[in-house]
Scaffold this active site. Structure first.
Site, PDB file in Angstrom:
ATOM      1  N   HIS A 127       0.834  -1.208   0.000  1.00  0.00           N
ATOM      2  CA  HIS A 127       0.000   0.000   0.000  1.00  0.00           C
ATOM      3  C   HIS A 127       0.871   1.262   0.000  1.00  0.00           C
ATOM      4  O   HIS A 127       0.692   2.151  -0.838  1.00  0.00           O
ATOM      5  CB  HIS A 127      -0.920  -0.021   1.223  1.00  0.00           C
ATOM      6  CG  HIS A 127      -1.799   1.178   1.364  1.00  0.00           C
ATOM      7  ND1 HIS A 127      -3.110   1.195   0.938  1.00  0.00           N
ATOM      8  CD2 HIS A 127      -1.561   2.411   1.867  1.00  0.00           C
ATOM      9  CE1 HIS A 127      -3.634   2.383   1.185  1.00  0.00           C
ATOM     10  NE2 HIS A 127      -2.721   3.140   1.752  1.00  0.00           N
ATOM     11  N   GLU A 128       1.811   1.328   0.927  1.00  0.00           N
ATOM     12  CA  GLU A 128       2.644   2.540   1.035  1.00  0.00           C
ATOM     13  C   GLU A 128       3.532   2.679  -0.194  1.00  0.00           C
ATOM     14  O   GLU A 128       3.710   3.779  -0.718  1.00  0.00           O
ATOM     15  CB  GLU A 128       3.490   2.509   2.312  1.00  0.00           C
ATOM     16  CG  GLU A 128       2.715   2.310   3.613  1.00  0.00           C
ATOM     17  CD  GLU A 128       1.516   3.226   3.792  1.00  0.00           C
ATOM     18  OE1 GLU A 128       1.530   4.346   3.250  1.00  0.00           O
ATOM     19  OE2 GLU A 128       0.541   2.804   4.464  1.00  0.00           O
TER      20      GLU A 128
HETATM   21  N1  TRP Z   1      -1.541   8.004   4.293  1.00  0.00           N
HETATM   22  C1  TRP Z   1      -1.442   6.996   5.295  1.00  0.00           C
HETATM   23  C2  TRP Z   1      -1.861   5.710   4.601  1.00  0.00           C
HETATM   24  O1  TRP Z   1      -2.969   5.427   4.364  1.00  0.00           O
HETATM   25  C3  TRP Z   1      -2.361   7.251   6.451  1.00  0.00           C
HETATM   26  C4  TRP Z   1      -1.749   7.859   7.661  1.00  0.00           C
HETATM   27  C5  TRP Z   1      -0.628   7.460   8.281  1.00  0.00           C
HETATM   28  C6  TRP Z   1      -2.254   8.898   8.474  1.00  0.00           C
HETATM   29  N2  TRP Z   1      -0.427   8.177   9.400  1.00  0.00           N
HETATM   30  C7  TRP Z   1      -1.405   9.078   9.539  1.00  0.00           C
HETATM   31  C8  TRP Z   1      -3.368   9.706   8.386  1.00  0.00           C
HETATM   32  C9  TRP Z   1      -1.621  10.018  10.537  1.00  0.00           C
HETATM   33  C10 TRP Z   1      -3.601  10.651   9.371  1.00  0.00           C
HETATM   34  C11 TRP Z   1      -2.734  10.813  10.443  1.00  0.00           C
HETATM   35  O2  TRP Z   1      -1.083   4.985   4.158  1.00  0.00           O
HETATM   36 ZN    ZN Z   2      -2.841   5.126   2.152  1.00  0.00          ZN
END
Ligand code: TRP
Ligand code: ZN
Length: 889
Positions: free
Chosen positions: A303-304
């Protein structure tokens, strides 16, 4: 909130930024209590803004401003305005350089947003609006800048200094300090910025891209975790290859780094070139990690990594577009997981999550469209709706366009918008342009909240050999719109018709029907109206319809199957999802009978058809074992709750338990032999085959343990003692802990003690030990949880511990959390009030079970509301908690 209410932000108010930041030069002089952050920003007015004299308004929170200079000249306090949330400079040239120095206190930062300390390391979390806790900035995703970052730190304490992009310079400084300068050539919004500093070990590997470039891969961890990186590294390499092959996406930088941190609000974060992971989502080895976690690590690493294109290279214009990156990326990681494991099992797991958790969210007070029209605190919108329903919508586009056109649409999207910050509408436009399909009506999936109901009825005309299916759709009222204002959705419904000897050929009578034939037994019907009928000709016998194959749309389907028809579907339906779901529907009907009997105080004898179905599943050698294991599990209490008109926690728990126990009794022999047949001496591998085998074996064990016999107690103990992997160890421990037999009490205590002694140095393993106890459904659950919170292994500042104890209890132990006197609700409110002062994101997420109060009996409603009101009345509430509490009351 103290006095004033937080303000609501609207999508319809979007305006382009008045200024752009071409380059961002940051220097961090690290110090736990006082880190000096110096930023040099090249700013110019945005030619697309229609406000040529607008002031420069920079976001900033919890910063101690030291100095501001414009083109090298320090500004006096009269030349800017400062408050708790912004720095305003009323008059500026059209192009200029701004230099800002601020002091921040990472040690005191318990919100885990911005720059903070996790144990011995410094790390950052900037999504969504955390960068403003690092320095004054245009903290919005449509301001893209080229970042150069210099990190200065003590050489002994922080030998590793990381940021985004490539290391371009490094060296020693006075006072035992050193520095590293990083440059990221790709323009990015501030939410993708990252910095890490610590005494970390590293696992190195390489990947050769499709065009022959060599990429350095690095996973940074504390030394104690060096032996738990292999699985993540393998998953990363698989993800990189898969994204090239399936989406044509090649990695762009020369280095890709992952860092594991213990204190993290979510699973992981896709910072450009420097992903930061919660240790629980990246570390894995057989002795300490369950199969489910092995699969989770694989999916989250993917995903990342996939965000590098869907999120980073093409990013969001504003946070109302969050599902643009999250829905699409979840779709991509689900496809990856389906390709790496069993596609059917992956699908059933995803649908299960969606129908249990997302449907509940969509029917509750926080229900929102996948593209929300407004919010108070964006952190509250990292929801199952944005992620999972967002992914279902992308999946429906895939179904409507077909794989080839979908890929062309995705290619066009990336090509057209590379380096831009765009909207969900831009994504749809690319899909339309590449395929020639009109998705105007389809876009309602993004703007209308709520789970559509789809009623299906049928009629067979034997004389004419015609079969008619009629679909009627409706959508319940949700906070933003009432049911009567909602317009029909464009819904793809994949179907088949079963005859006595299997699938019947499908032929639609008449014309004007938008259906796409894949083969002649599988059809995707496209619903676009409130009520719509389809007539099939040449149907030689009365069929059983297989509806919503593959769960082709996120709807609640209602068709009145008889139990015999459900039996037929569980035996012979080709589509794995429909086959599994038929078993679930049969079990739901049986449990409903048991609930009626429970409420009437009657004995209930389980419908033999369910027992026969389970017996057939146990002996069906053609089924994939993972599928067998899934099909043998009764619908969860959470799913039964979601289906109920009013949730009767006790009836659901005791009825389900009684059905389970009767099945265990009647099929004891089959469970025992299946258990034995699936006990293996092979060395551990997280392969699909082995995972399937272990999960089937452990399902059998959990049934056998319900018998509470000496034999079954011995079985669990033997399994714990001889386990070579955490799946077997924790499954047996959980079954034992939940065992009601009086003979189990001493054995349990002994097993829990031994487990703790063995694993006390492994935080993630202890979290599982905490969860097993927090979710134990035997009486006195609240006392157990309160005792666990006193245990030395508990730490309220660590989100993983909070989730393992408080979260697990309130979400996964209904019978105890909903105890009659409301003590569970009061307990949760107490914890939320304490947590909100430290970490608002975690406090807000923990609130979810209380927001569902409308679903319970009147007396419970009152008790839950009382606690919500208490939280709302408490002083200095965060925006996060205020928004959820006020919307749910
Ligand atoms: N973008 C991240 C994901 O979905 C989500 C995320 C990670 C996030 N840490 C966070 C969102 C802290 C809000 C706050 O992979
Ligand atoms: Zn994400």
């Amino acid at each position: 909130m103290n006095d004033l209410q937080p303000k609501t932000i609207f999508l319809s108010d979007y305006e382009v930024p008045d200024f752009l930041i071409d380059s961002t030069d940051l220097t961090f002089d690290l110090n736990a209590e006082a880190t000096l952050v110096t930023s040099v920003l090249s700013i110019r007015r945005n030619p697309d803004s229609n406000k040529p004299t607008a002031p420069l308004i920079l976001n900033g929170q919890e910063l101690k401003l030291q100095s501001v200079a414009l083109d090298g000249t320090a500004l006096s306090a009269q030349q800017y305005e400062l408050d708790d949330e912004q720095l305003v400079i009323a008059s500026t040239p059209d192009t200029f350089q701004l230099t800002i120095e601020v002091l921040i206190n990472p040690q005191a930062n318990t919100s885990l947003e911005g720059l903070y300390k996790s144990r011995t390391m410094f790390c950052t979390q900037c999504e969504a609006e955390g960068f403003r806790k690092i320095t004054y900035y245009l903290d919005r995703p449509d301001v893209l800048s080229e970042f150069t970052t210099t990190v200065i730190g003590d050489k002994t304490e922080f030998p590793v200094l990381l940021s985004n992009g490539n290391a371009i310079n490094q060296g020693d400084l006075a006072d035992n300090k050193h520095f590293v300068t990083w440059h990221d050539p790709f323009r990015k919004p501030a939410y993708l910025f990252a910095l890490v500093a610590g005494d970390l070990d590293v696992v190195n590997d390489t990947f050769k891209t499709c065009s022959g470039r060599d990429i350095a891969l690095q996973i940074f961890v504390e030394t104690k975790d060096l032996d738990k990186c292999d699985h993540a590294m393998n998953s990363l390499k698989k993800s990189m290859r898969w994204d090239e092959e399936v989406f044509g996406r090649e990695y762009d930088l020369d280095i890709f780094m992952i860092v594991a941190v213990d204190d993290f609000n979510m699973g992981a974060m896709e910072n450009k070139g420097l992903n930061i992971f919660n240790t629980s989502c990246v570390l894995a080895k057989p002795e300490t990690t369950t199969d489910a976690t092995f699969q989770r690590v694989e999916a989250i690493v993917a995903h990342e990594y996939f965000h590098n294109w869907s999120g980073n290279r093409v990013t969001c214009r504003d946070w109302f577009q969050l599902s643009l990156k999250e829905g699409f990326t979840v779709f991509r990681d689900s496809e990856f997981s389906a390709d790496m494991n069993s596609r059917t099992v992956s699908r059933v797991e995803n649908v299960s999550l969606l129908r249990t958790m997302q449907f509940a969210e969509d029917g509750g007070p926080m229900s929102h469209p996948v593209q929300p029209p407004s919010f108070m605190e964006i952190s509250n919108f990292y929801t199952l709706t944005i992620y999972e329903k967002g992914a279902e919508i992308v999946g429906m586009i895939h179904t409507l366009l077909g794989a080839e056109k979908f890929r062309q649409g995705s290619d066009l999207y990336f090509e057209r918008h590379d380096g831009q910050a765009v909207t969900i509408q831009d994504f749809i436009a690319a899909m339309e342009d590449a395929s020639g399909r009109d998705l105007t009506q389809f876009k309602r999936w993004y703007s209308q909240a709520g789970t559509p109901n789809l009623k299906v009825s049928d009629h067979y005309n034997a004389d004419a050999q015609e079969y008619e299916l009629t679909f009627e759709q409706s959508c319940p009222s949700t906070p933003e719109a009432s049911s009567s204002d909602k317009k029909p959705f464009h819904i793809p419904v994949a179907i088949g018709l079963l005859g006595d000897a299997g699938n019947l050929p499908l032929q639609i009578k008449g014309s004007g029907v938008n259906s796409e034939t894949e083969d002649n037994t599988n059809l995707v019907l496209e619903l676009t109206e409130t009520k719509q009928s389809f007539v099939f000709s040449d149907v030689k016998e009365q069929p059983v319809p297989a509806l919503l194959r593959g769960f082709s749309a996120p709807v609640k389907l209602h068709y009145e199957y008889t139990r015999d028809e459900l039996m037929q579907l569980t035996r012979s339906e080709d589509d794995g999802f429909c086959r599994w779901d038929a078993g679930q529907q049969l079990a739901v009907q049986v449990i409903n009978d048991a609930m009626d009997a429970y409420r009437a105080g009657d004995e209930y004898e389980v419908d033999q058809r369910l027992v026969d179905a389970y017996s057939a599943i146990l002996s069906d050698q053609s089924l994939d074992k993972a599928m067998t294991a899934l099909m043998l599990q009764l619908p969860s209490e959470a799913y039964l709750s979601e289906l109920a008109d009013q949730i009767d926690v006790d009836a659901i728990h005791y009825a389900r338990q009684s059905v389970r126990r009767q099945i265990a009794n009647k099929l004891k022999g089959a469970f025992t032999s299946t258990y034995k047949a699936n006990t293996s001496a092979a060395s551990y591998s997280p392969s699909a085959e082995q995972i399937a085998q272990r999960s089937l074996k452990n399902v059998c064990l959990s049934y056998l343990m319900l018998l509470g016999s000496d034999d079954s107690l011995e079985l669990a103990q033997d399994q714990i003692n001889s386990a070579t992997n955490m799946t077997d160890e924790i499954s047996a421990l959980a079954a034992l802990v939940n065992c009601e037999a009086s003979g189990a009490i001493a054995i349990k205590d002994q097993a829990l003690g031994a487990y703790y002694n063995k694993w006390q140095d492994e935080a993630l393993v202890i979290n599982q030990w905490l969860s097993v106890q927090a979710t134990c459904s035997l009486p006195n659950g609240l006392d157990r949880v309160q005792r666990l919170m006193q245990h030395p292994s508990f730490d309220i500042k660590n989100p993983n511990k909070v989730r393992s104890v408080i979260g697990a209890f309130c979400n996964g132990n209904a019978i105890n959390f909903h105890c009659e006197d409301g003590a569970g609700y009061k307990f949760l409110a107490d914890q939320i009030i304490v947590l909100d002062a430290m970490n608002p994101q975690i406090a807000s997420r923990l609130l979810t079970p209380l927001t569902k109060w409308r679903r319970y009996a009147p007396e419970q409603q009152e008790l839950m509301k009382t606690q919500l009101a208490r939280i709302k009345a408490s002083s200095s509430l965060s925006k996060d908690v205020y928004e959820v509490v006020s919307k749910s009351l």
